[in-house]
Structures are given as C-alpha cells and as structure tokens.
Design a protein around this motif. Structure first.
Motif, mmCIF file in Angstrom:
data_model
loop_
_atom_site.group_PDB
_atom_site.id
_atom_site.type_symbol
_atom_site.label_atom_id
_atom_site.label_comp_id
_atom_site.label_asym_id
_atom_site.label_seq_id
_atom_site.Cartn_x
_atom_site.Cartn_y
_atom_site.Cartn_z
ATOM 1 N N ILE A 279 10.647 -20.363 -11.372
ATOM 2 C CA ILE A 279 11.727 -19.797 -12.130
ATOM 3 C C ILE A 279 12.342 -18.786 -11.120
ATOM 4 O O ILE A 279 13.610 -18.541 -11.097
ATOM 5 N N TRP A 280 11.696 -17.925 -10.378
ATOM 6 C CA TRP A 280 11.936 -16.867 -9.634
ATOM 7 C C TRP A 280 12.926 -17.681 -8.493
ATOM 8 O O TRP A 280 14.152 -17.295 -8.324
ATOM 9 N N GLU B 55 16.293 -18.924 -10.188
ATOM 10 C CA GLU B 55 17.395 -17.947 -10.873
ATOM 11 C C GLU B 55 17.741 -17.158 -9.697
ATOM 12 O O GLU B 55 19.218 -16.982 -9.627
ATOM 13 N N HIS C 175 15.570 -9.896 -10.984
ATOM 14 C CA HIS C 175 14.924 -11.241 -10.179
ATOM 15 C C HIS C 175 15.077 -12.440 -10.811
ATOM 16 O O HIS C 175 14.983 -13.508 -10.250
ATOM 17 N N THR C 176 14.793 -12.541 -12.363
ATOM 18 C CA THR C 176 14.735 -13.645 -12.876
ATOM 19 C C THR C 176 15.490 -13.503 -14.285
ATOM 20 O O THR C 176 15.660 -14.482 -14.713
ATOM 21 N N THR D 275 8.606 -12.750 -16.752
ATOM 22 C CA THR D 275 8.886 -13.997 -17.001
ATOM 23 C C THR D 275 7.815 -14.820 -17.785
ATOM 24 O O THR D 275 7.918 -15.363 -18.493
ATOM 25 N N TYR E 75 14.247 -20.959 -21.465
ATOM 26 C CA TYR E 75 14.687 -19.971 -20.397
ATOM 27 C C TYR E 75 16.310 -20.671 -20.123
ATOM 28 O O TYR E 75 17.057 -19.549 -19.842
#
Length: 403
Positions: free
Chosen positions: A127-128, A131, A191-192, A225, A311
């Motif tokens: 995810i990081w 994104e 960051h996310t 997250t 998300y």
C-alpha cells in the motif's frame, strides 16, 4: 476513506471510480463571496471545533483558490485501462526491489506493527508503494489550501468542507504544521494518503512522541495503515486470494452469476489452484474474478481482498496491492499472461458495445453502459457464433471486432 456512504481513503479513488462509468462529479459555480469572505465565514465553524485562531490564520491568511486544483476536478477520463495494463504499470521489478529494500530497512518496525495488528508486513509495504512510491511523492499540495479550494468552488461542498475543518483541527492539535501538511489535490495526505477524517479515525502515534505524523514518521504511517486495515476487518493469517486455473469446457454463463462460495464449491466446478498448489482451507468463502475473461489470469478472491478495497474501492487497485505484496514476499508473476491487445472500456464504449450487439440481433435489454447478465449472455452468444472463446468478457478487442 471507504466506499459509499463513506468515501474511499484516497480522494483520487473518486476519480478512479468515475472512470469506470465515464462520468464526472458535478461542479457547482463558485460562491459569490470573495476568498477573504469565505475564510471569514469559515472561522465560526472552525472555532466550534476547537481550532486555535493562530493556526487558522497561519493556515488560511491570503487564501486564493488554486486554478490547477480546479482544473483537476474538471478533467474527464479519456480512456479506461485494462486490469492487466493497470497492474503491469504498478507492479514492476523495480517496484518489487524497492519494496524488498524498504522491508529490510524497516524490518523491526514492520515486525512489531504486523504482530500488533495482524497484517503482514508485505501488504503494508505494498500500500505504501502504491500510494506514494514509498514516500518519494506525497502529492506536493498544501492540504488545507487544496481543501479550501474545493470547498470554495462548491465541489462536493459538504464533504470537502468537513475535510477542511478536520484538517484545521489536525494542525491545531499540533500533529503537523499547516505548511508541512501536504498531499494530493483532493486532500489525501502523507506516506499512505489518508483523508483528514480518516486520519482522525485511524492514524496512530506509533513512536509515542505525542504527535501522529504520517508525513514525517514512517512508523506512524505504516502503523496507521495497518490499523485502518484491521479496523475494516482484515483477517490475520490469511491472504487476499489465489490465482486459479479453469477447466476445459468451463461454464462461464453460470460462473458470472455466482457470488461468494466455499472454495470447495469452486473446486467442484473443476477450478484448481495454479502450479498444482493446494488451497490451505477449502471452507474459505471466495468469489471468482475474471478481469480478462478466460484469456488471462483468473482468481478466487477472499475477504481480505475486499478489505484492501476499503482503502481504494477498485478491483484493479486491490489486485495490484495483493500482487505487489506477494512479489515482495518472493512469489513470481502470475502464471497466466494478460492478453496483449486487450483494452479497458469506458462507459460510453460499453454503451456502444451493447448497441452494436443489439443491432446484430443479440438481446442486451436496454443499452445503458452497464454489463449485466443479459449483456453477458449476448456477448457469449456472439462469441460462440464467431468462433471466439465464449467467456462473456466485454473487452476493447470485442468492441473493435463488432465495429
């Protein structure tokens, strides 16, 4: 952050969802008040939420709506990516290598976060990476001014006004200075990429320094997250899904209409896991996902896949996240290849496809740009009559042939 009635985490997922249907959200005319009057009118609501006057002024003094952000709201999607193209652009060898590097650099933090929340480190990393490319680009927009622009211009005014006031609260509470609060044009931050309301609900101060800082503290961002995923039902110890193989003579007509079933029921239809692997638990509920019909990778998706979609409410996004996590973990690419010439369809193109089928005598019902059961059956009938794999997949290739 999540789907309607809650919005997805990323405001960009609003636009992604719209691209699937070829529509745009309405844009109201700007308020007649000047920007200065808009700011003055905002203060009573900010004050009621406990926003400090000094922070309010530091955040909004001299505010002018950004033409660039206004332009973002008016952009129309010109084409739709196929799932294969979407995943291929985002899950690359370079991205996998960076993910593995970050896994090594943040191993201790990831291990602790994973143990606490029950989310595997590679999924958090994926995810990081999806994104912000592991923090290398977090949007670059002043979040408060971006949200103020959207509110001033009347773009989903109630939603973005609440996000604006929430962003002011975050700054007033001392988590981040207004100037450091950067993110996407639509207010997704750090960051996310949390929207302000999601920050308030799910962000955590993992390093216990008294501030929840998803912009400058990678531990805070990664833990936030994981907390979001756990809060939306992530099941520890389970994956997102499996690539599977369909048997010869598979009943696509029946399969399109089936929802979630135990894996054992899918096995009874002849579905097996690729490369001869076994399913860990035959009782797990799964749905069949055929993003390229029968000519590309096919998957059985578990409930964690739907948690990833909280998300960003997109099958393509969730598949890319899951696949990137698996690649970082050490798995290879999908066994089946994606059709090289397949293209995604916008809603106008899906409408055209239905109209062309109807003109050839295939019953699609009333053409509306939505691929439902009658359109699927019409596609399969056309494919069978023309010597194609009758899988019911609405593709750019099919549209080109119909034209």
């Amino acid at each position: 952050m999540s789907g309607v009635p809650k919005l997805p985490l990323l405001a960009k997922s609003l636009m992604a969802a719209l691209s699937l249907v070829g529509l745009s959200l309405p844009m109201a005319m700007p308020a007649s008040a000047s920007p200065a009057s808009f700011v003055a009118d905002l203060w009573p609501d900010a004050q009621a939420r406990g926003v400090k006057r000094t922070v309010f002024e530091a955040s909004l003094n001299g505010f002018q709506p950004s033409p660039r952000i206004v332009d973002q709201t008016r952009k129309q999607p010109e084409f739709a990516e196929s799932v294969g193209a979407y995943v291929g652009k985002r899950v690359t060898d370079r991205q996998v290598a960076t993910g593995r590097k970050m896994r090594g650099e943040w191993a201790q933090t990831l291990a602790a976060v994973s143990s606490h929340y029950g989310v595997q480190p590679e999924l958090i990393l994926a995810i990081w990476g999806m994104e912000t490319n592991f923090g290398s680009y977090m949007g670059g927009n002043n979040t408060i001014h971006a949200l103020a622009t959207l509110t001033y211009e009347g773009y989903r005014k109630d939603f973005f006004r609440n996000e604006l006031l929430t962003a002011l609260q975050i700054a007033s509470d001392g988590h981040i200075s207004p100037k450091e609060m950067v993110g996407s044009w639509a207010g997704a931050m750090g960051h996310t990429q949390f929207m302000p309301s999601s920050f308030v609900s799910y962000a955590v101060d993992w390093n216990r320094d008294g501030r929840t800082d998803i912009w400058n503290s990678i531990p805070d961002a990664l833990a936030s997250t994981a907390n979001y995923l756990k809060s939306h039902g992530w099941t520890a110890g389970e994956t997102w899904g499996y690539e599977v193989q369909l048997p010869r003579g598979f009943d696509y007509g029946r399969a399109w209409g089936l929802g979630k079933m135990p894996i054992s029921a899918w096995q009874a239809m002849g579905i097996t896991r690729v490369a001869g692997r076994a399913f860990p638990r035959q009782q797990d509920e799964a749905r069949l996902y055929m993003p390229a019909g029968g000519n590309g990778p096919v998957f059985l998706l578990l409930r964690n896949f739907d948690v990833i979609k909280r998300y960003n409410n997109s099958d393509s996004y969730a598949l890319a996240v899951g696949h990137l996590a698996d690649r970082v973990l050490g798995s290879g690419s999908f066994v089946a290849g994606w059709p090289a010439d397949d293209k995604g369809l916008t809603r106008p193109q899906r409408l055209e496809l239905q109209q062309l089928l109807s003109r050839r005598g295939f019953d699609v019902g009333t053409p509306d740009g939505v691929i439902g059961p009658r359109t699927r059956q019409a596609i399969m009938s056309y494919q069978a009559r023309n010597g194609m794999l009758a899988d019911g997949h609405a593709s750019g290739t099919l549209l080109t042939k119909l034209r």
